[in-house]
Motif scaffolding. Structure first.
Motif, PDB file in Angstrom:
ATOM      1  N   VAL A 103       0.747  -1.188  -0.012  1.00  0.00           N
ATOM      2  CA  VAL A 103       0.218  -0.129  -0.109  1.00  0.00           C
ATOM      3  C   VAL A 103       0.997   1.292  -0.053  1.00  0.00           C
ATOM      4  O   VAL A 103       0.398   2.381   0.329  1.00  0.00           O
ATOM      5  CB  VAL A 103      -0.972   0.043   1.159  1.00  0.00           C
ATOM      6  CG1 VAL A 103      -1.954  -1.220   0.853  1.00  0.00           C
ATOM      7  CG2 VAL A 103      -0.125  -0.171   2.626  1.00  0.00           C
ATOM      8  N   THR A 104       2.110   1.081  -0.477  1.00  0.00           N
ATOM      9  CA  THR A 104       2.977   2.311  -0.445  1.00  0.00           C
ATOM     10  C   THR A 104       2.501   3.533  -1.424  1.00  0.00           C
ATOM     11  O   THR A 104       2.639   4.530  -0.783  1.00  0.00           O
ATOM     12  CB  THR A 104       4.388   1.813  -1.028  1.00  0.00           C
ATOM     13  OG1 THR A 104       4.917   0.822  -0.205  1.00  0.00           O
ATOM     14  CG2 THR A 104       5.289   3.025  -1.034  1.00  0.00           C
TER      15      THR A 104
ATOM     16  N   ILE B 145       0.921 -10.544   3.381  1.00  0.00           N
ATOM     17  CA  ILE B 145       1.592  -9.922   3.984  1.00  0.00           C
ATOM     18  C   ILE B 145       1.353  -8.607   3.415  1.00  0.00           C
ATOM     19  O   ILE B 145       1.244  -8.351   2.530  1.00  0.00           O
ATOM     20  CB  ILE B 145       3.134 -10.425   3.647  1.00  0.00           C
ATOM     21  CG1 ILE B 145       3.541 -11.658   3.978  1.00  0.00           C
ATOM     22  CG2 ILE B 145       4.363  -9.194   3.908  1.00  0.00           C
ATOM     23  CD1 ILE B 145       5.017 -12.254   3.686  1.00  0.00           C
ATOM     24  N   LEU B 146       1.289  -7.680   4.353  1.00  0.00           N
ATOM     25  CA  LEU B 146       0.883  -6.027   4.080  1.00  0.00           C
ATOM     26  C   LEU B 146       2.291  -5.494   4.109  1.00  0.00           C
ATOM     27  O   LEU B 146       2.952  -5.414   5.250  1.00  0.00           O
ATOM     28  CB  LEU B 146      -0.186  -5.663   5.172  1.00  0.00           C
ATOM     29  CG  LEU B 146      -0.702  -4.378   4.904  1.00  0.00           C
ATOM     30  CD1 LEU B 146      -1.617  -4.491   3.318  1.00  0.00           C
ATOM     31  CD2 LEU B 146      -1.956  -3.960   5.764  1.00  0.00           C
TER      32      LEU B 146
ATOM     33  N   THR C  63       3.128  -7.667   8.728  1.00  0.00           N
ATOM     34  CA  THR C  63       3.563  -6.266   8.169  1.00  0.00           C
ATOM     35  C   THR C  63       4.775  -6.137   7.859  1.00  0.00           C
ATOM     36  O   THR C  63       5.830  -6.627   8.779  1.00  0.00           O
ATOM     37  CB  THR C  63       2.692  -5.242   8.956  1.00  0.00           C
ATOM     38  OG1 THR C  63       3.536  -5.294  10.196  1.00  0.00           O
ATOM     39  CG2 THR C  63       1.363  -5.440   9.025  1.00  0.00           C
ATOM     40  N   ARG C  64       5.546  -5.552   7.003  1.00  0.00           N
ATOM     41  CA  ARG C  64       6.679  -5.019   6.744  1.00  0.00           C
ATOM     42  C   ARG C  64       6.930  -3.803   6.063  1.00  0.00           C
ATOM     43  O   ARG C  64       5.858  -3.271   5.288  1.00  0.00           O
ATOM     44  CB  ARG C  64       7.431  -6.077   5.712  1.00  0.00           C
ATOM     45  CG  ARG C  64       7.654  -7.371   6.149  1.00  0.00           C
ATOM     46  CD  ARG C  64       8.795  -7.343   7.331  1.00  0.00           C
ATOM     47  NE  ARG C  64       9.194  -8.786   7.805  1.00  0.00           N
ATOM     48  CZ  ARG C  64       8.498  -9.185   8.850  1.00  0.00           C
ATOM     49  NH1 ARG C  64       7.495  -8.561   9.598  1.00  0.00           N
ATOM     50  NH2 ARG C  64       8.931 -10.389   9.511  1.00  0.00           N
TER      51      ARG C  64
ATOM     52  N   GLY D 272       9.156  -7.486   2.434  1.00  0.00           N
ATOM     53  CA  GLY D 272       8.030  -8.499   2.461  1.00  0.00           C
ATOM     54  C   GLY D 272       8.084  -9.631   1.367  1.00  0.00           C
ATOM     55  O   GLY D 272       8.020 -10.700   1.847  1.00  0.00           O
ATOM     56  N   ILE D 273       8.881  -9.619   0.307  1.00  0.00           N
ATOM     57  CA  ILE D 273       9.104 -10.546  -0.783  1.00  0.00           C
ATOM     58  C   ILE D 273      10.293 -11.330   0.003  1.00  0.00           C
ATOM     59  O   ILE D 273      10.321 -12.352  -0.153  1.00  0.00           O
ATOM     60  CB  ILE D 273       9.695 -10.047  -2.071  1.00  0.00           C
ATOM     61  CG1 ILE D 273       8.525  -9.064  -2.767  1.00  0.00           C
ATOM     62  CG2 ILE D 273      10.250 -11.120  -2.733  1.00  0.00           C
ATOM     63  CD1 ILE D 273       8.834  -8.501  -3.953  1.00  0.00           C
ATOM     64  N   ALA D 274      11.059 -10.620   0.677  1.00  0.00           N
ATOM     65  CA  ALA D 274      12.176 -11.503   1.401  1.00  0.00           C
ATOM     66  C   ALA D 274      11.673 -12.487   2.337  1.00  0.00           C
ATOM     67  O   ALA D 274      11.944 -13.466   2.488  1.00  0.00           O
ATOM     68  CB  ALA D 274      13.408 -10.587   2.032  1.00  0.00           C
ATOM     69  N   PHE D 275      10.658 -11.702   3.253  1.00  0.00           N
ATOM     70  CA  PHE D 275      10.041 -12.495   4.160  1.00  0.00           C
ATOM     71  C   PHE D 275       9.442 -13.594   3.663  1.00  0.00           C
ATOM     72  O   PHE D 275       9.489 -14.628   4.134  1.00  0.00           O
ATOM     73  CB  PHE D 275       9.239 -11.590   5.212  1.00  0.00           C
ATOM     74  CG  PHE D 275       8.596 -12.192   6.175  1.00  0.00           C
ATOM     75  CD1 PHE D 275       9.051 -12.485   7.444  1.00  0.00           C
ATOM     76  CD2 PHE D 275       7.062 -12.742   6.047  1.00  0.00           C
ATOM     77  CE1 PHE D 275       8.355 -13.129   8.475  1.00  0.00           C
ATOM     78  CE2 PHE D 275       6.477 -13.385   6.840  1.00  0.00           C
ATOM     79  CZ  PHE D 275       7.103 -13.657   8.294  1.00  0.00           C
TER      80      PHE D 275
END
Length: 327
Positions: free
Chosen positions: A251-252, A280-281, A304-305, A311-314
């Motif tokens: 949501v950037t 993942i938000l 959340t990241r 977020g992709i890495a997580f």
């Protein structure tokens, strides 16, 4: 000899009166047949018949003038006008009606009224026409001699005879072909705009596979109710199509977060869980986090990241570490 002279005088006077009365009757019959050129003879004798003849001539002249005015009005009318008798015969039609139907003034009387009415007026008797299209009327069709159907706005008024029975109807038809064309063009443009809007929505809610079992949806711009529904549908479709175990919603680029946006996020998370995917938000800015907190939005269980990259890495680490079995 005197008696014979008197009889002869009476005979001559009787013949004169009979001739004068016949002349007057001829004018009346001519007027009844719509011939307003006839005039009664005025003998200048100053008797009662002269007075009747002079009065009749005045009435015929006034009637002729009135009829000329009415005929002139009918001839310049843009709308088609027809007088139709109860047996379905066209008794009178103005120039506009002749042009619309494609028949000459002398030909139109031979055309049955049922032949020229189509659409909502098709197959209706004169009485039914009067009931259906009385006053402001409605839409119907005029069928020309070539078979072309002309859309019209049809209004019907009734005429009654001395007995009170319906004798004829006056039909006024306005050609609405141009209005219909404009309406069709407007409908076409509206449909084109809807398609364009759908295409823009699809472009504004892209869902991108970023790895095996992972999809990402970066959101940009404002989110209203229509777009919120589009986001939900596209997210679920993408998860199913790519057999994703993790969906990242970024949501950037969202302009602002209000109840509509927050509700869309919650619905997306809940729907994704129902089909077996984890959400993942990412991209939650401090002001957005503050807004979500003040709205008491429950994001329990949602990872959340700060950025889409993290977020992709997580998500990758989650799948590689066996956090979720791959489908």
């Amino acid at each position: 000899m005197s008696d014979g002279s008197d009889i002869e005088v009476l005979r001559i006077e009787r013949a004169r009166l009979s001739e004068r009365l016949s002349d007057l009757l001829g004018v009346v019959l001519a007027v009844a047949s719509r011939d307003y050129s006839a005039r009664a003879h005025v003998a200048q004798s100053g008797d009662l018949l002269d007075a009747l003849a002079a009065g009749l001539n005045m009435m015929v002249e006034e009637l002729e003038g009135s009829v000329a005015v009415v005929d002139n009005i009918l001839s310049v009318m843009a709308d088609a006008l027809m007088v139709i008798t109860v047996d379905g015969s066209i008794k009178k039609a103005n120039a506009a009606a002749c042009r619309m139907i494609g028949a000459g003034e002398g030909e139109i009387a031979a055309i049955p009224a049922e032949r020229i009415f189509g659409g909502a007026a098709a197959g209706r008797s004169i009485k039914e026409l009067a009931g259906t299209f009385a006053g402001s009327g409605g839409e119907a069709e005029i069928i020309t001699m070539r078979g072309t159907r002309v859309p019209v706005s049809l209004s019907v008024s009734t005429m009654f005879g001395s007995s009170g029975a319906l004798s004829a109807v006056v039909c006024v038809a306005r050609d609405i072909s141009e209005r219909k064309r404009i309406e069709a063009e407007r409908a076409r443009l509206e449909e084109a705009l809807k398609k364009q809007a759908r295409a823009m929505l699809e472009m504004s809610t892209p869902l991108v596979p970023v790895g095996e079992g992972i999809v990402a949806m970066p959101l940009v711009g404002a989110i209203d109710r229509g777009r919120a529904q589009q986001i939900l549908q596209e997210l679920l479709r993408g998860i199913a199509a790519h057999r994703a175990s993790v969906a990242i919603v970024d949501v950037t680029g969202v302009a602002g977060v209000d109840t509509e946006v927050a509700g869309a996020i919650v619905r997306a998370v809940q729907a994704a869980r129902l089909i077996g995917a984890r959400v993942i938000l990412t991209g939650i800015r401090p002001e957005v986090a503050s807004t979500l907190t003040s709205m008491n939005i429950d994001l329990e269980g949602v990872v959340t990241r700060a950025t889409l990259k993290s977020g992709i890495a997580f998500a990758q680490a989650l799948l590689e570490g066996g956090g979720r079995p791959r489908p």
